[in-house]
Write an enzyme that holds these catalytic residues in place. Structure first.
Site, PDB file in Angstrom:
ATOM      1  N   LYS A 138       0.836  -1.200   0.000  1.00 37.04           N
ATOM      2  CA  LYS A 138       0.000   0.000   0.000  1.00 37.04           C
ATOM      3  C   LYS A 138       0.872   1.252   0.000  1.00 37.04           C
ATOM      4  O   LYS A 138       0.701   2.152  -0.821  1.00 37.04           O
ATOM      5  CB  LYS A 138      -0.932   0.001   1.222  1.00 37.04           C
ATOM      6  CG  LYS A 138      -1.973   1.092   1.154  1.00 37.04           C
ATOM      7  CD  LYS A 138      -2.752   1.230   2.439  1.00 37.04           C
ATOM      8  CE  LYS A 138      -2.047   2.214   3.341  1.00 37.04           C
ATOM      9  NZ  LYS A 138      -2.776   2.595   4.530  1.00 37.04           N
ATOM     10  N   ASP A 157      -6.510   0.923   0.518  1.00 32.11           N
ATOM     11  CA  ASP A 157      -6.644   1.382   1.900  1.00 32.11           C
ATOM     12  C   ASP A 157      -8.076   1.052   2.352  1.00 32.11           C
ATOM     13  O   ASP A 157      -8.809   0.349   1.655  1.00 32.11           O
ATOM     14  CB  ASP A 157      -6.332   2.887   2.017  1.00 32.11           C
ATOM     15  CG  ASP A 157      -7.474   3.740   1.480  1.00 32.11           C
ATOM     16  OD1 ASP A 157      -8.311   3.225   0.698  1.00 32.11           O
ATOM     17  OD2 ASP A 157      -7.561   4.914   1.864  1.00 32.11           O
TER      18      ASP A 157
END
Ligand code: SF4
Length: 240
Positions: A138, A157
């Site tokens: 991420k 996310d």
């Protein structure tokens, strides 16, 4: 994973395929119209600042991180300054972002590795970024997509996770698998922009509790089970 081979979502009509290219293209088009110029909300001036801000944003909010980082980078202007710290020295400065002990360890560890192994520059490759302490896909995707303009993956996310499931773009729950699903159905040149647009959409309208469906530009093609208002049928399995 091939979403198309999965059984159709519960409550959906026969033949309905939520990841059909034309539906995905429609979603992308509407996101472009609603959020034409969005980018990462974390304030930064270079790749290192963005990396630090992204590490600090875990389990926190961009607003909170943006309050903390200007002072932080004034106090420690370079990656070398961070590399010279002990994690305990950094903790008070980032305390309000939560999980500050682990984050301090990650930021100092990443700085030390960048200085010792990458000549003081944040690496531009996914496999190298992933060797830095505290950096998973991420964070690497945020830095590669936002600063280096490389579409190496999709940022998954909490917003992308929730909305991809509501929109039936994935049926997975694990961020790595969700990312793989999204990378399969979304054109590569849209990966970074799609992430930013969905994150903004998640903040503005498609919020976790009580999404503002009546104001949503995707309303008539969204069948989420927890919609607050709907002109189309609900699909029971389309849950965050
Ligand atoms: S219609 Fe509601 S649940 Fe669906 S994307 Fe829009 S805000 Fe989210």
């Amino acid at each position: 994973m091939n979403v198309g081979k999965e059984p159709r979502p519960a409550g959906s009509p026969k033949g309905y395929k939520p990841t059909a290219p034309e539906r995905v293209a429609d979603i992308l088009k509407r996101l472009n119209q609603a959020y034409p110029d969005v980018t990462c909300a974390l304030q930064h001036h270079d790749a290192w600042e963005l990396l630090v801000a992204t590490i600090l944003s875990a389990q926190s909010t961009d607003v909170r991180v943006n309050i903390v980082t200007p002072e932080l980078f004034k106090k420690y202007p370079t990656v070398q300054d961070f590399a010279a710290l002990k994690p305990e020295q950094l903790q008070p400065d980032i305390r309000s972002t939560g999980f500050f002990r682990n984050k301090a360890k990650s930021v100092v560890g990443a700085a030390q590795k960048i200085v010792s192994e990458f000549g003081g520059k944040v690496p531009e490759k996914m496999d190298e970024l992933l060797t830095l302490p505290g950096v998973a896909r991420k964070t690497a995707n945020v830095v590669l997509g936002t600063w280096f303009h490389q579409n190496e993956g999709v940022v998954v996310d909490t917003h992308v996770h929730r909305i991809s499931r509501r929109l039936e773009l994935t049926r997975n729950d694990d961020p790595k698998k969700i990312e793989q699903d999204l990378m399969t159905i979304i054109p590569r040149d849209r990966w970074t922009l799609f992430s930013h647009q969905i994150i903004w959409h998640g903040r503005k309208l498609c919020i976790a509790r009580s999404p503002k469906c009546a104001d949503c530009p995707l309303e008539d093609i969204c069948h989420a089970a927890d919609k607050t208002w709907s002109t189309v049928e609900i699909h029971k399995s389309a849950k965050p």
